[in-house]
Design an enzyme around this catalytic site. Sequence first.
Site, PDB file in Angstrom:
ATOM      1  N   GLY B 145      17.005  92.814 -27.384  1.00 46.63           N
ATOM      2  CA  GLY B 145      17.098  93.078 -28.804  1.00 46.63           C
ATOM      3  C   GLY B 145      18.147  92.180 -29.447  1.00 46.63           C
ATOM      4  N   CYS B 146      18.006  91.973 -30.751  1.00 42.68           N
ATOM      5  CA  CYS B 146      18.913  91.051 -31.441  1.00 42.68           C
ATOM      6  C   CYS B 146      20.347  91.605 -31.455  1.00 42.68           C
ATOM      7  CB  CYS B 146      18.408  90.754 -32.845  1.00 42.68           C
ATOM      8  SG  CYS B 146      17.994  92.210 -33.827  1.00 42.68           S
ATOM      9  N   TYR B 147      20.503  92.877 -31.783  1.00 48.94           N
ATOM     10  CA  TYR B 147      21.847  93.467 -31.784  1.00 48.94           C
ATOM     11  C   TYR B 147      22.452  93.495 -30.381  1.00 48.94           C
ATOM     12  CZ  TYR B 147      21.502  95.403 -36.595  1.00 48.94           C
ATOM     13  OH  TYR B 147      21.417  95.595 -37.961  1.00 48.94           O
TER      14      TYR B 147
END
EC number: 1.2.1.38
Lengths: 342, 342, 342, 342
Positions: B145-147
């Site tokens: 995931g990006c986060y």
Amino acid sequence: MTVRAAVAGASGYAGGEVLRLLLGHPEVEIGALTGHSNAGQRLGGLQPHLVPLADRELQPTSAEVLAGHDVVFLALPHGQSAAVAEELGPEVLVVDCGADFRLGDAADWEAFYGSPHAGTWPYGLPELPGKRAALQGTRRIAVPGCYPTAVSLALFPAYADRLAEPEAVIVAATGTSGAGKALKPHLLGSEVMGSMSPYGVGGGHRHTPEMIQNLSAVAGERISVSFTPTLAPMSRGILATCSAKAKPGVDAAAVRAAYEKALAGEPFLRLLPEGQWPSTAAVYGSNTAQIQVTLDAAAGRIIAISALDNLTKGTAGGAVQSMNIALGLPEETGLSRVGVAP
Amino acid sequence: MTVRAAVAGASGYAGGEVLRLLLGHPEVEIGALTGHSNAGQRLGGLQPHLVPLADRELQPTSAEVLAGHDVVFLALPHGQSAAVAEELGPEVLVVDCGADFRLGDAADWEAFYGSPHAGTWPYGLPELPGKRAALQGTRRIAVPGCYPTAVSLALFPAYADRLAEPEAVIVAATGTSGAGKALKPHLLGSEVMGSMSPYGVGGGHRHTPEMIQNLSAVAGERISVSFTPTLAPMSRGILATCSAKAKPGVDAAAVRAAYEKALAGEPFLRLLPEGQWPSTAAVYGSNTAQIQVTLDAAAGRIIAISALDNLTKGTAGGAVQSMNIALGLPEETGLSRVGVAP
Amino acid sequence: MTVRAAVAGASGYAGGEVLRLLLGHPEVEIGALTGHSNAGQRLGGLQPHLVPLADRELQPTSAEVLAGHDVVFLALPHGQSAAVAEELGPEVLVVDCGADFRLGDAADWEAFYGSPHAGTWPYGLPELPGKRAALQGTRRIAVPGCYPTAVSLALFPAYADRLAEPEAVIVAATGTSGAGKALKPHLLGSEVMGSMSPYGVGGGHRHTPEMIQNLSAVAGERISVSFTPTLAPMSRGILATCSAKAKPGVDAAAVRAAYEKALAGEPFLRLLPEGQWPSTAAVYGSNTAQIQVTLDAAAGRIIAISALDNLTKGTAGGAVQSMNIALGLPEETGLSRVGVAP
Amino acid sequence: MTVRAAVAGASGYAGGEVLRLLLGHPEVEIGALTGHSNAGQRLGGLQPHLVPLADRELQPTSAEVLAGHDVVFLALPHGQSAAVAEELGPEVLVVDCGADFRLGDAADWEAFYGSPHAGTWPYGLPELPGKRAALQGTRRIAVPGCYPTAVSLALFPAYADRLAEPEAVIVAATGTSGAGKALKPHLLGSEVMGSMSPYGVGGGHRHTPEMIQNLSAVAGERISVSFTPTLAPMSRGILATCSAKAKPGVDAAAVRAAYEKALAGEPFLRLLPEGQWPSTAAVYGSNTAQIQVTLDAAAGRIIAISALDNLTKGTAGGAVQSMNIALGLPEETGLSRVGVAP
């Protein structure tokens, strides 16, 4: 009552916002406007949104120019307010939008501002315990910093009810007007748009001791604050994400109850319904601070978030609100709870 | 080597960014492009920036269409990857930009995604200890995931060296492309511009267990994470402000040394010189994560901040980087460390 | 071939974009980087997106520093290029991103720039009739202005085919990077965000004579230009809305045919399918100009609209494209047709 | 006087702005609020900036709900106003923010809106010749379109004094709120931010016949209009760049004099001092239109530019201003000339 008000520093963002609000204040007549490098210029070229004042000429900031008003708003660089205030006499209401008189502790002042402490004035955040009373009838008001306003309003209910451990972690995003009109490369539109960036990381931001002061007073114990400000690609607004570990045994109901109690009856604080979170857009140009809180049970932390307009509730609106209290006017006079959105 | 690649979900933001990068990848030939509701349309009307592919027609997402490629990138809604992957056969490299195969713990998956766990694939964040080796030669990649990418990269050096207490507090700002192309009212430009707002507050964001998984693995103990995501008025970029209490006796030099050691030699991680902080603008469109760290001695916390492009290093760039490793290509092939700024 | 290139003015937006492109150019090795007030500083603090050059130190702009390169890009304030170029010798390829050598008419130069005319160099807009040939083998290139690039590309097909009356009306919006890094109050993020504003209205913008020059040359008659530039709240991009009355008898088919013919085969010009209109987002960071045209039958006007990135196709990309031609490299080397979006 | 007002379409941008203004209107009491798909919801979740109305529940739009008010504002999709208005009775003041009753020519309506013409109501742009008188005492008001407001105000002085040829060329930029809250992909924040794009090019925008109607009425001859709207990356604001050839013999002094004469005494029109140009930021949230004009002698064109807030002066502010006139209230009641800036 007609109150005659002067504004020193009328060409900056804080001064401009004070004027925007005073133009809508039914009891205020706007008197002298002063500037420094812009003295002699008409306001219309500097603040084109203040249409009714467009032809007003800025005068130099001096005691002579500012004399003869009931209220003088100071929107000056840090360190310049004391000298001006001294000359104005004790019967004039002086509302200082700068930092000079916010801190009660001289050592804090000197550590963070690097100059001798000028003193401490009644603190213009009436929603904090005891502050409203201290503002009544005063002739000196220290307007809080924009970040301390956002953070103190988000966290004081938790600390007032002894729900949170004394270590607060705060990350806040501000619009660029919080940095003023100074010509610095990182404030250029080309740099700011499309970008989030932090600054003053690691405890160095000057608003940190002010947050510690406010929260500690409410909590009755020393609160440590880790504060990270970030610059967001917008002109106005602060979103403050504040958290602290919940004290043992604190549950969600206790947290909600504390906030409902603390914010009840406050005209400019809005505790949102559960599940709805604040946004800076919703408070744009208004004097409202929107607040929400939750308990993250897995992490054991209370998360409180506030959104306000850094120039309105965070500076000029808070200043006018405190002026109203000092002068015995209804507190909401000339101030709107309604944001300009979308 | 010529690698023939298909992209499922080519009309979305993740799929579009995969295609942008593949167009500049010297070893890749772009094969089938698929969409769901957009099948039958030409890509030029949906992704007008992908000029060389403008006349390509989107096909429906199916095993038949995706068959016959060396690599298949899946940029599909959560829960749809497993069925597609199963049909593709074990010799095809499947790179899943969705969440389905990121988590090792089935209970975490079920708690946060509400569906049965599909399994766990090698995790496409090669900079984390042990991950690069696991990617070599694999034919299945779970793109992080990006986060979690931003947060894990910011904090793993501190946890790898046992410098930080096991309670991390994270506030991150993301550009709106992180929310995809879904037509939701709060994602309209009119709502987003000029506004900062939080969402998924209190531990509910689905990326939380992924952060816990990554940091715990590095630390060798369970790390709790308080994660607050916020939506910022920009299209791209994540700024992750991460902090944790320093363990007793940890000083600034130890923190700096840990980060210098952990980030050394990593082509896409840049530890900034002391005093310089990351900004999302500087990594726009690049595969670089810029990182800085400091010790707030007064608050006793390590503050680590990372900036990356959520669509590039946070999704499609990480996917291509991991593909390169899996295929034995030089890791930097087709990826740029240089941002598009201002 | 390895081309050794220097960049004078490397700390500005144009110089930074030249460097961004050269970092991706397979035949170029980056040599000296110079600055003026920033000489002695490392580039990483000034252009943090140019990661591979972060440790490079800026040298003062002088002939000694710039000597010994095959190509020298000048990204200097107007009026400074001639002196530098003269010292570099005729065998060095000098690519001037400034205005000094764009205009063929000395009187135009003097009227709009208020200084003596330095001369005229081959004009770096190869898509205009005759310009590509003139660039082959040249050692001096005048990079066009960003607005003239956008406007000339939008209108030259109409004038080449004698479809339009000789009075063009142009309104263009630019991102703020077009104004450079100069510290001017109206370029602050607080002023720019959320605001559209015109400037240089009424014929005074310095790019006006350059547009007239280009369009008149194509049309074979004097074209008058009414040009209104506006500043838009974005960092990059130009959208140029250009119109002129259609000559009697001109119909939509003739207009379409003229544009299809004129833009055919041009690698960096994209005539969009009918009904699709350009956007600056689609060309962000790319060297593509997207163009569309229509005939407003009721008003009797041809409306042509172009979108390009002012820093790429509008400055540095055009510069590199012209360099490629001058050096005999494939014209597309190191340049991308693909934008970074969303 | 206390005026009881209902708003149909209270969840949209126009309806929200009407409510924002009515909340500050000293003579208005806000009655029923209606919605369509949002009926049954509380306003606080839909319009979080309208704090005092947060607990109000939206009712379905029907004659029963809207009955019993002195004024009913209609902020409905085009084509829905006539049926509602008919049921409200002739003594109720109906203020239609939609397009249904703006055009005097049924053929124009049918050509641009594709439905039968509902009729023509007094036109709520009091600054145009004859319009203020027609609004006095009326019980039906057609609020002008936002673009026609901006364009008509910019150009009517030139046409009133017969200074301009009858062919106007207009390029206008609007904030995204002009497109409403409809969920369309091109209105997503990710698409809008950082991008300028045109739409409705070539004469097809529905506001075109309204501009022609207004300007022709002032000029006493048929004015043709070439109108190109563009979408700008901001929430609010219109900047309209309008030009027309000057008639033979017209000089700058005549142009200036015409504008000074036409705009004199208008509370919400501000002709800027010579050399200062409008910006949308300066009118944000205000009912002011800022206007400037010049003569481009070289091109022989009059260039007039206006900036206004599309939701305030361009819609809801104009609606309230016209309501004031209709009801015999002072025209400025509840409306501010002061923008919210920066």
